[in-house]
Design an enzyme around this catalytic site. Sequence first.
Site, PDB file in Angstrom:
ATOM      1  N   LYS A  12       0.840  -1.216   0.000  1.00 11.68           N
ATOM      2  CA  LYS A  12       0.000   0.000   0.000  1.00 11.68           C
ATOM      3  C   LYS A  12       0.864   1.250   0.000  1.00 11.68           C
ATOM      4  O   LYS A  12       2.012   1.232   0.487  1.00 11.68           O
ATOM      5  CB  LYS A  12      -0.951   0.042   1.204  1.00 11.68           C
ATOM      6  CG  LYS A  12      -0.286   0.051   2.589  1.00 11.68           C
ATOM      7  CD  LYS A  12       0.042   1.414   3.165  1.00 11.68           C
ATOM      8  CE  LYS A  12       0.716   1.339   4.529  1.00 11.68           C
ATOM      9  NZ  LYS A  12       1.307   2.550   5.035  1.00 11.68           N
ATOM     10  N   VAL A 107      10.841  -4.409   3.871  1.00 15.50           N
ATOM     11  CA  VAL A 107      10.553  -4.583   5.295  1.00 15.50           C
ATOM     12  C   VAL A 107      10.711  -3.227   5.999  1.00 15.50           C
ATOM     13  O   VAL A 107      11.629  -2.478   5.683  1.00 15.50           O
ATOM     14  CB  VAL A 107      11.552  -5.604   5.894  1.00 15.50           C
ATOM     15  CG1 VAL A 107      11.489  -5.620   7.403  1.00 15.50           C
ATOM     16  CG2 VAL A 107      11.261  -6.985   5.343  1.00 15.50           C
ATOM     17  N   GLY A 109       9.247  -0.487   5.743  1.00 21.12           N
ATOM     18  CA  GLY A 109       9.364   0.588   4.757  1.00 21.12           C
ATOM     19  C   GLY A 109       8.136   1.475   4.672  1.00 21.12           C
ATOM     20  O   GLY A 109       8.083   2.372   3.844  1.00 21.12           O
ATOM     21  N   MET A 111       5.154   0.374   3.782  1.00 22.76           N
ATOM     22  CA  MET A 111       4.339  -0.089   2.651  1.00 22.76           C
ATOM     23  C   MET A 111       3.525  -1.332   2.987  1.00 22.76           C
ATOM     24  O   MET A 111       3.011  -2.011   2.108  1.00 22.76           O
ATOM     25  CB  MET A 111       5.237  -0.358   1.444  1.00 22.76           C
ATOM     26  CG  MET A 111       5.963   0.906   1.010  1.00 22.76           C
ATOM     27  SD  MET A 111       6.700   0.678  -0.576  1.00 22.76           S
ATOM     28  CE  MET A 111       5.235   0.567  -1.579  1.00 22.76           C
ATOM     29  N   ASP A 153      -2.854  -2.288   9.262  1.00 23.31           N
ATOM     30  CA  ASP A 153      -2.925  -2.278   7.798  1.00 23.31           C
ATOM     31  C   ASP A 153      -3.463  -3.588   7.211  1.00 23.31           C
ATOM     32  O   ASP A 153      -3.633  -3.700   5.993  1.00 23.31           O
ATOM     33  CB  ASP A 153      -1.528  -2.012   7.201  1.00 23.31           C
ATOM     34  CG  ASP A 153      -1.072  -0.579   7.420  1.00 23.31           C
ATOM     35  OD1 ASP A 153      -1.933   0.316   7.512  1.00 23.31           O
ATOM     36  OD2 ASP A 153       0.151  -0.363   7.485  1.00 23.31           O
TER      37      ASP A 153
HETATM   38  O1  C5P Z   1      -1.208  -1.657  14.317  1.00 16.35           O
HETATM   39  P1  C5P Z   1       0.227  -1.651  13.963  1.00 16.35           P
HETATM   40  O2  C5P Z   1       0.929  -2.923  14.327  1.00 16.35           O
HETATM   41  O3  C5P Z   1       0.481  -1.242  12.565  1.00 16.35           O
HETATM   42  O4  C5P Z   1       0.877  -0.518  14.861  1.00 16.35           O
HETATM   43  C1  C5P Z   1       2.242  -0.496  15.207  1.00 16.35           C
HETATM   44  C2  C5P Z   1       2.477   0.675  16.169  1.00 16.35           C
HETATM   45  O5  C5P Z   1       2.346   1.915  15.463  1.00 16.35           O
HETATM   46  C3  C5P Z   1       1.488   0.778  17.325  1.00 16.35           C
HETATM   47  O6  C5P Z   1       1.900   0.020  18.435  1.00 16.35           O
HETATM   48  C4  C5P Z   1       1.511   2.272  17.638  1.00 16.35           C
HETATM   49  O7  C5P Z   1       2.634   2.608  18.414  1.00 16.35           O
HETATM   50  C5  C5P Z   1       1.718   2.901  16.259  1.00 16.35           C
HETATM   51  N1  C5P Z   1       0.438   3.309  15.634  1.00 16.35           N
HETATM   52  C6  C5P Z   1      -0.198   4.428  16.094  1.00 16.35           C
HETATM   53  N2  C5P Z   1      -1.381   4.818  15.527  1.00 16.35           N
HETATM   54  C7  C5P Z   1      -1.912   4.110  14.491  1.00 16.35           C
HETATM   55  C8  C5P Z   1      -1.272   2.959  13.992  1.00 16.35           C
HETATM   56  C9  C5P Z   1      -0.079   2.575  14.599  1.00 16.35           C
HETATM   57  O8  C5P Z   1       0.285   5.084  17.022  1.00 16.35           O
HETATM   58  N3  C5P Z   1      -3.059   4.523  13.937  1.00 16.35           N
END
Ligand code: C5P
Length: 306
Positions: A12, A107, A109, A111, A153
Amino acid sequence: MTTLIRTSAPAKVNLVFEVGAIQADGYHPVNSLFLALNLREELTLAAGDTGSGISIYVHGDTLPDRHIQAVPTDDTNLVYKVAHALAAHHGLATPDLQLDIHKRIPVAGGMAGGSSDAAAMLVALNEFFFQENGISKLSTDELARLGASLGSDIPFCLYGGLAIGTNRGEQIQELPDLQFESNWLLCISSQGLSTPLVFHRFDELDLFHEFSDLSALQINSSEELANLMTNDLEPATFSLMPALTGLKSKLEELGALKAMVSGSGPTVAALFESRGRCEDVARLLNSEGIFALTSTGPSAGARLEA
Ligand code: C5P
């Protein structure tokens, strides 16, 4: 007969990435316009030997080695987590499986490489349980609900196309597909960036603002697309990797309609009107030691492959 199931899922880019103030749960509300790219992970799933658990083999021939080596092959990998979640949903033990991941998305990145693998795994295991256990397949909406708590994502990687993502980015509203092909140059940094680190820097910079209404957008050309591209995380990413600021300017000087950090970065995604120019610039950058790939959008969500 050995069950062999092949799936793929897209990368993405966030065409629009508006980010609000951090919430009590540690996440940031986002208002995102996602586009899926034809840079697709391919996953092959086969039944494993009894008691072997899930074993993962990762390979690829289009990315520098570090992207292959950086993929965890233990239970910290998102594909394990979604496999456990889907098995538990059906009240089953996680089956013994052999996975082969053909990696094309960088990785760390920005995306959705890990989320794309997880989406491909959900579609593969959904099919596996159907073939092996006769269990009715979950719908894309149901798979997205399962994946949402494990990676923000993952739902978009299941739907693909063009979509709005809200809340943590996991609540997806699908939009009609773009009616033209968009040409993307993706500059892959030699180091990854951790998403939480970028969000943390965003908090320090105190940059959030009101969200816009993305639901009524009409995008009929690459130029219109370029005009709406924004990323609230970009200043945070630039502050962690200052060299990217120069790369963005360079891409625009070389003819990109717009260049922008993708999600939390550090990949810089540049939109070009012409595919030929996009490929020429990729060749130029690669000759200068900047690793660059080309791709196009839109692309379908995670799906079974023949
Ligand atoms: O959900 P995901 O694993 O992609 O999120 C990784 C980290 O990115 C979360 O633990 C958080 O610290 C941050 N994050 C955030 N707000 C979002 C998505 C992710 O703060 N909307």
